[in-house]
Design a protein around this motif. Structure first.
Motif, short mmCIF file in Angstrom:
data_model
loop_
_atom_site.label_atom_id
_atom_site.label_comp_id
_atom_site.label_asym_id
_atom_site.label_seq_id
_atom_site.Cartn_x
_atom_site.Cartn_y
_atom_site.Cartn_z
N LYS A 245 0.78 -1.12 0.39
CA LYS A 245 -0.15 0.04 -0.36
C LYS A 245 0.83 0.87 -0.37
O LYS A 245 0.62 2.08 -0.63
CB LYS A 245 -0.97 -0.07 1.40
CG LYS A 245 -2.24 -1.05 0.80
CD LYS A 245 -2.72 -0.63 1.93
CE LYS A 245 -4.77 -2.00 1.72
NZ LYS A 245 -5.23 -1.68 3.04
N THR A 246 2.14 0.85 -0.01
CA THR A 246 3.04 1.88 0.53
C THR A 246 3.77 2.63 -1.07
O THR A 246 3.68 4.17 -1.07
CB THR A 246 4.46 1.98 0.55
OG1 THR A 246 3.94 1.39 2.40
CG2 THR A 246 5.27 2.76 1.48
N PHE A 247 3.25 2.08 -1.98
CA PHE A 247 3.55 2.11 -3.18
C PHE A 247 2.47 2.40 -4.14
O PHE A 247 2.11 2.33 -5.63
CB PHE A 247 4.32 1.43 -4.30
CG PHE A 247 5.81 1.64 -3.52
CD1 PHE A 247 6.95 1.45 -3.91
CD2 PHE A 247 5.92 0.18 -2.27
CE1 PHE A 247 8.23 1.66 -4.21
CE2 PHE A 247 7.42 0.47 -1.76
CZ PHE A 247 8.29 0.75 -2.36
N ASP A 248 0.98 2.52 -3.49
CA ASP A 248 0.26 2.65 -3.97
C ASP A 248 -0.77 4.15 -3.87
O ASP A 248 -1.81 3.60 -2.55
CB ASP A 248 -1.27 1.19 -3.28
CG ASP A 248 -2.28 1.51 -4.53
OD1 ASP A 248 -3.21 2.19 -5.29
OD2 ASP A 248 -3.57 0.67 -4.11
N LYS A 249 -0.54 4.85 -4.68
CA LYS A 249 -0.52 6.33 -4.40
C LYS A 249 -2.31 6.47 -4.03
O LYS A 249 -2.56 7.37 -3.74
CB LYS A 249 0.39 6.92 -5.32
CG LYS A 249 1.16 7.05 -4.53
CD LYS A 249 2.14 7.61 -3.07
CE LYS A 249 3.57 7.03 -3.22
NZ LYS A 249 3.98 6.91 -1.55
N ASP A 250 -2.32 5.92 -5.27
CA ASP A 250 -4.10 6.66 -5.80
C ASP A 250 -5.20 5.34 -4.79
O ASP A 250 -6.01 5.03 -4.77
CB ASP A 250 -4.26 6.10 -7.17
CG ASP A 250 -4.32 5.05 -7.80
OD1 ASP A 250 -3.70 3.59 -7.51
OD2 ASP A 250 -4.06 4.49 -9.34
N GLN B 22 7.05 -0.21 -10.38
CA GLN B 22 6.64 -0.14 -9.07
C GLN B 22 7.51 -1.91 -8.20
O GLN B 22 8.10 -1.46 -7.44
CB GLN B 22 5.56 0.17 -8.12
CG GLN B 22 5.61 1.88 -8.47
CD GLN B 22 4.36 1.99 -8.12
OE1 GLN B 22 3.03 1.34 -8.92
NE2 GLN B 22 3.60 3.49 -7.50
#
Length: 167
Positions: free
Chosen positions: A101-106, A115
């Motif tokens: 989730k850290t990389f799931d900005k949207d 990513q």
């Protein structure tokens, strides 16, 4: 410390004791009831642990009484030790999902392939190009409808289903 059921190894479950005993017996090649500390890193990794060299040196330094060997009881005592705690818990799916989730900005539940490649090749235990390519190809097959994106919850569940140590 023994529990009420007679288990002398604290918080270790009966299943863990059996599993760790089986692993010990496999590494006890001479079947003499002892294993040289030089085999400890391989034994420790065979039960699902991923220690650093410093952690291995610490464990061996504290537990080797000078004989250069350890027996099953000493091994199980290392496994059940709470202070310091050597045996790490297996990762839970929720922890992996939170990491993605850290990389799931949207907040869509997906990450891009670049990513994922960054995570695989730049963070933690880094994979080489071929290993990263193989893992990404595996991820791509999980959801062919989302080209260029990885549904990380689906990925985590697939990985957990494939690795019985994480159940």
């Amino acid at each position: 410390m023994a529990d009420a059921g007679g288990n002398p190894y604290g918080d270790l479950t009966t299943q863990q004791i059996e599993s760790f005993t089986d692993a010990f017996n496999i590494w006890d090649k001479a079947q003499q009831g002892t294993i040289p500390f030089s085999d400890f890193p391989a034994l420790w990794r065979s039960i699902g642990q991923n220690p650093t060299e410093a952690e291995l040196k610490e464990i061996i330094g504290i537990t080797d009484t000078g004989s250069g060997h350890f027996n099953l009881d000493r091994f199980l005592r290392i496994c059940e030790s709470d202070n310091p705690r050597y045996l790490k818990d297996n990762i839970r799916p929720e922890q992996l999902i939170e990491s993605f989730k850290t990389f799931d900005k949207d907040g869509k539940g997906t990450i891009t392939i670049p990513q994922l490649r960054y995570m695989l090749q730049c963070l933690g235990d880094r994979l080489d190009e071929a290993e990263a390519d193989e893992f990404i190809a595996f991820c791509d097959k999980l959801d062919e409808q989302k080209v260029g994106f990885i549904d990380y919850e689906k990925l985590v569940m697939e990985l957990m289903d494939r690795d019985p140590k994480n159940l």
